[in-house]
Design a protein around this motif. Structure first.
Motif: not given
Length: 418
Positions: A223-230, A360-365, A392-398
């Motif tokens: 979940l993290y690698v899919l969303t951390y860079k959005l 998954l990291e590449v897929l998210g980006k 970005s704020a949501a990822t920081a909270l996660h």
């Protein structure tokens, strides 16, 4: 240890070249030719081979050696550049697209083999942090070389000579890997000892997937690698094009965004490896993600200034530099987290496990980058950047929550192998 870092850094450097061509050089060229942001974003589809690499990762785990895979793919990159030297984007836009697609295919296969070698070579928290620094810094240095450097001189050298230069770079690296002592078959390919077990898993791939998902920390990491860079990816992709529309020329962007800002990104990645040797990854990620959100607030505020001025240019360069610095730091922390998770897996599936996470990291980006231009075209820069800031704020909270109650709890990430 130094031999390992040089070896990994060089291989990740040549992997970054196709990304630099496509992410820094091609968008500025297409925007200067009058193409829409939506069309420019759709060129991200050429990264698609990186999404598919998880499908052939088990083959690289089980067939041949890492040395053969690396030499073969780097040689393929050299041949692709040689065949592309006669192309020009004005007359052969589809040929250029095919070249980048082919380069991404070879680079993605090479990445699997190099990642598998890195997982086996790097031992202990210190080596893991420095090794991932070499990975991220090498990749970004290749991106700067291909994107910022070549964008600055393309008017003089031309597309044909650019690919001739890249051909010699890839050919030299292939010869280096062929004789590299660090890539000892007994060290890197120890999983080959149990051939019968590997053959059984090859006929029952669902066992591999079940083992991968059972590795501790894998569900959270997915979940993290899919969303951390959005949010960051949207801002990094679109902000330079906003500057191109209002404040800077393509040559200025090639220097400030392609070279200077990427230099800050490399500094951030390098600092990440040094900090990991001293502090826990959970504490670092908690603070850096908050700083990234604050940085995006500052960058979003600059979108309200449309009149060109030296002050605006200065603030824009500062914003891009800070954003790339924090992005580089986060990338090193992320890939270290991924590799730590992979080292908990059985040796026979480690390359596949890491490739799965990296895919998954590449897929998210990639997915978000392909859609970011359409979001800006539809809603405008200001609304789109508000959306990027929210992500970005949501990822920081996660991440903040996970450092206390989830996969990033301090005691879990202190169990690094010594």
């Amino acid at each position: 240890m130094n031999d390992k870092l040089v070896f990994l850094g060089l291989l990740y450097f040549v992997q970054g070249i196709p990304y630099g061509l496509q992410s820094s050089l091609l968008p500025v060229y297409l925007r200067g030719a009058g193409h829409s942001l939506t069309r420019i974003s759709f060129t991200k589809i050429l990264y698609f081979p990186w999404v598919l690499k998880v499908l052939w990762a088990p083959l690289i785990d089980r067939i041949g050696t890492k040395r053969r895979w690396i030499v073969g793919t780097v040689s393929g990159l050299a041949l692709t550049c040689a065949s592309s030297a006669a192309l020009a984007p004005e007359a052969h836009i589809w040929g250029v697209a095919a070249t980048l697609l082919t380069m991404n295919t070879f680079a993605s296969v090479q990445d699997i083999a190099v990642d598998g070698a890195a997982v086996s070579l790097l031992k202990g928290r210190g080596e893991l942090g420095l090794g991932n620094t070499a990975q991220v810094v090498g990749y970004k240095a290749g991106s700067v070389f291909a994107g910022g450097g070549l964008l600055a001189v393309i008017d003089v050298a031309g597309w044909g000579w650019m690919f001739v230069l890249l051909m010699f770079v890839y050919a030299g690296v292939a010869l280096f890997v062929l004789g590299a002592p660090v890539l000892d078959e007994e060290t890197v390919k120890g999983q080959a000892a149990d051939g019968s077990k590997r053959a059984a898993e090859a006929t029952k791939p669902w066992r591999v997937w079940r083992k991968m998902l059972a590795v501790p920390g894998t569900p959270w990491t997915i979940l993290y690698v899919l969303t951390y860079k959005l949010g960051e990816q949207g801002a990094v992709t679109m902000f330079p094009l906003f500057l191109l529309d209002h404040h800077m020329t393509a040559r200025e962007l090639g220097f400030w965004n392609g070279i200077i800002a990427m230099g800050f990104s490399i500094c951030g990645s390098s600092l990440g490896g040094l900090l990991l040797a001293q502090f826990s990854i959970g504490a670092l990620m908690r603070r850096v993600f908050v700083l990234r959100t604050v940085s995006m607030v500052f960058q979003s505020s600059l979108l309200t200034v449309l009149e060109p001025s030296p002050l605006m240019k200065g603030m824009a360069v500062l914003s891009m530099s800070v954003q790339h610095f924090l992005g580089g730091l986060i990338t090193t922390l992320t890939f270290t987290t991924m590799m730590h998770c992979t080292q908990r897996a059985e040796e026979s599936i480690q390359a596949t496990h890491y490739s799965f996470l990296a895919t998954l990291e590449v897929l998210g980006k990639l997915t978000f980058s392909a859609l970011a231009g359409g979001v800006v075209d539809w809603f405008g820069f200001q609304v789109a950047f508000l959306f990027f800031l929210t992500l970005s704020a949501a990822t920081a909270l996660h991440v903040w929550t996970a450092t206390f109650t989830g996969a990033l709890r301090e005691h879990q990430l202190k169990d690094q192998p010594k």
